[in-house]
Design an enzyme around this catalytic site. Structure first.
Site, short mmCIF file in Angstrom:
data_model
loop_
_atom_site.label_atom_id
_atom_site.label_comp_id
_atom_site.label_asym_id
_atom_site.label_seq_id
_atom_site.Cartn_x
_atom_site.Cartn_y
_atom_site.Cartn_z
N ASP A 88 -11.07 1.26 0.94
CA ASP A 88 -9.88 1.50 1.75
C ASP A 88 -10.12 2.61 2.77
O ASP A 88 -9.18 3.19 3.32
CB ASP A 88 -8.70 1.90 0.86
CG ASP A 88 -8.14 0.73 0.08
OD1 ASP A 88 -8.47 -0.42 0.40
OD2 ASP A 88 -7.34 0.97 -0.86
N ASP A 237 -3.84 4.31 -14.74
CA ASP A 237 -4.67 4.03 -15.91
C ASP A 237 -3.90 4.28 -17.21
O ASP A 237 -3.91 3.45 -18.13
CB ASP A 237 -5.96 4.87 -15.88
CG ASP A 237 -5.70 6.30 -15.42
OD1 ASP A 237 -4.54 6.75 -15.48
OD2 ASP A 237 -6.66 6.97 -15.00
#
Length: 414
Positions: A88, A237
Site C-alpha cells: 500500500d 490480530d
C-alpha cells in the site's frame, strides 16, 4: 466533598492496579508450577499443503527487499508456496519491491506484488484483499521488518497440522536491535516477559492468548469461520483471535522456531507504537468483552482474557492515581495513613511482578548476567511511567469510541 472524591479516586486506582497485578501473579505462579514442555516436535506428512505467505507493507523502503527475500528462502516446495507482497506504499518502496519480486520469480517462486487503489482498512484490509486472490488453506503473515529462518515454515506447519483445532500458530519474536540502546534493552526485557511467560503460560493453560500480528500462521477455515479480517479496531490480530476462540478454535504457541524483528529505537517512535497498541486493545475490549463473558468458557479463561484486554488501563490508572495522590497530599497537608499502607503494598506487589515476569524470561532466554539484568530492569518503571502519561488520552478516547488512523512504526532494517 471535593477532597473526599479525590481520595476515593486514588483508592479506586490502587484497587484496580492490584487486580491487574493479580493477573501477573497468576502468570508467575504457573511459570514455575507448569512442567517443562519436553515433547518432541511433530513430523510433517509426506503430502504438504499449499501455503500463502503474506507480507503487508506501507512505506518500508529499508526492509521490503529483505522481507521478500526471506519469504522466498523458506524451505517449502515451490509448487506449494505463494508469496504476496501486499504493498500500500506511496513512496519508493514500490519501486524497490518491483525488483525484489522479479528476482524471486527468477528463482522459481510464485510471488505477487499486490497494489490497491487505496489503503482502506489499513493492514486488515490488505490481508483480506490478499486472501481474496488465493485459496491456500494456510496463511503465514510477516510484517515487513520480520525475518524467519529457512526452516521456520516447516516447523510451524508441523505444529499446525498436528493440531487440527488450532486456528493459528504463533512463534516467539527475537529482536535484531535489542542491544541498540537502553530503550531497546528495556523493550526487549518486557517483550521477553510477554512471550516467554505470558504467551507460553496462557497457551499451556489452554486459555486464549494473543496472535502478535506477525511471525505466525493462520488456518484459512478458522479465519473464514470467524468472519475474516475486520478493520474496526487497531488490533485486528487480537480481534480475530478472540473471534476464533469464541467459535471453538484454539491456538498453538512455539518458543522455537522464532522470527527476528525490530524494536523502535527512539522514544517518540516507541510512544506512537504503544499508543496504537493500547487503543487497539481497548477497542477490542469494547467490541468483544460481552461475547467473552457470555461464552461457555471456564472462569480462568474469562478472567485472563478480561484482564489481558484491560491491562492497558494500567497507564491511565497510574497517571490519574499519581495526580490524585499529589492533590490529596496538598489538600490534607500529609499522606493519609491508608494511602501510606496502600503504597507500600503497591510497591511490594509491583516489585514482585517486575522481577517475577522479567527475571523468569531473562533466565529462560539466557540474556546475560545478573548485573546486566538489574541495570535493564531498573529502567522499566521509568518506561511504564512515561507510557502512563503519553497513552492516557488515547486510551480514554478509545474507550469512548474515538476512531483514529493506523500509524505505522518506522523501520530502519536493523
Amino acid at each position: 466533598m471535593l477532597l473526599f472524591l479525590v481520595d476515593l479516586i486514588v483508592f479506586l486506582c490502587l484497587l484496580a492496579q492490584f487486580a491487574i497485578a493479580g493477573y501477573f501473579l497468576y502468570l508467575i505462579y504457573w511459570l514455575f508450577e507448569l512442567p517443562a514442555d519436553d515433547a518432541p516436535e511433530p513430523a510433517l506428512p509426506a503430502d504438504l499443503p499449499r501455503v500463502l505467505v503474506q507480507i503487508p507493507v506501507y512505506n518500508e523502503p529499508l526492509v521490503v527487499e529483505r522481507a521478500v527475500a526471506a519469504a522466498g528462502a523458506l524451505d517449502w516446495p515451490h509448487d506449494r508456496l505463494v508469496v504476496q507482497l501486499l504493498d500500500d506504499s506511496t513512496d519508493i518502496t514500490s519501486d524497490i519491491a518491483v525488483h525484489a519480486v522479479a528476482r524471486l520469480r527468477q528463482q522459481g517462486v510464485e510471488v505477487h506484488h499486490v497494489r490497491r487503489e487505496n489503503r482502506s482498512g489499513f493492514k486488515a484490509g490488505a490481508l483480506a484483499a490478499g486472501l481474496a486472490l488465493d485459496d491456500a488453506p494456510y496463511v503465514a503473515v510477516f510484517d515487513a521488518d520480520f525475518v524467519p529462518a529457512p526452516d521456520w515454515l516447516r516447523r510451524t506447519m508441523a505444529a499446525m497440522l498436528a493440531n487440527p483445532q488450532a486456528a493459528f500458530v504463533q512463534t516467539r519474536i527475537e529482536w535484531g536491535n535489542g542491544d541498540a540502546n537502553w530503550l531497546t534493552r528495556a523493550q526487549r526485557l518486557m517483550q521477553d516477559a510477554h512471550f516467554a511467560v505470558e504467551q507460553d503460560v496462557r497457551a499451556r493453560r489452554g486459555v486464549p492468548f494473543q496472535f502478535n500480528g506477525t511471525g505466525g500462521i493462520w488456518r484459512r477455515a478458522a479465519v473464514e469461520d470467524a468472519g475474516g479480517w475486520s478493520h474496526d479496531t487497531l488490533s485486528e490480530d487480537l480481534d480475530l483471535v478472540l473471534r476464533t476462540y469464541l467459535g471453538g478454535w484454539t491456538g498453538v504457541f512455539l518458543m522455537e522456531p522464532h522470527v527476528v524483528g525490530e524494536l523502535p529505537q527512539r522514544v517518540d517512535e516507541f510512544g506512537v507504537q504503544q499508543s496504537r497498541w493500547s487503543k487497539g486493545f481497548v477497542q477490542v475490549a469494547r467490541k468483544l468483552l460481552g461475547p467473552v463473558w457470555n461464552a461457555d468458557w471456564s472462569p480462568e479463561a474469562k478472567f485472563t482474557t478480561t484482564v489481558a484486554l484491560g491491562q492497558q488501563l494500567i497507564f491511565p490508572l497510574l497517571a490519574v492515581g499519581i495526580v490524585g495522590l499529589v492533590l490529596s497530599i496538598l489538600g490534607h497537608g500529609k499522606l493519609l495513613g491508608l494511602f501510606r499502607f496502600g503504597l507500600w503494598l503497591w510497591l511490594i506487589a509491583m516489585l514482585v511482578v517486575l522481577i517475577g515476569m522479567t527475571w523468569g524470561a531473562y533466565r529462560r532466554l539466557q540474556r546475560g548476567d545478573v548485573l546486566r539484568y538489574l541495570i535493564t530492569a531498573a529502567s522499566v518503571p521509568a518506561v511504564i511511567v512515561y507510557l502512563a502519561f503519553v497513552n492516557t488520552a488515547s486510551i480514554v478516547g478509545a474507550g469512548f469510541g474515538k476512531k483514529t488512523e493506523f500509524k505505522r512504526t518506522p523501520k530502519k532494517g536493523t
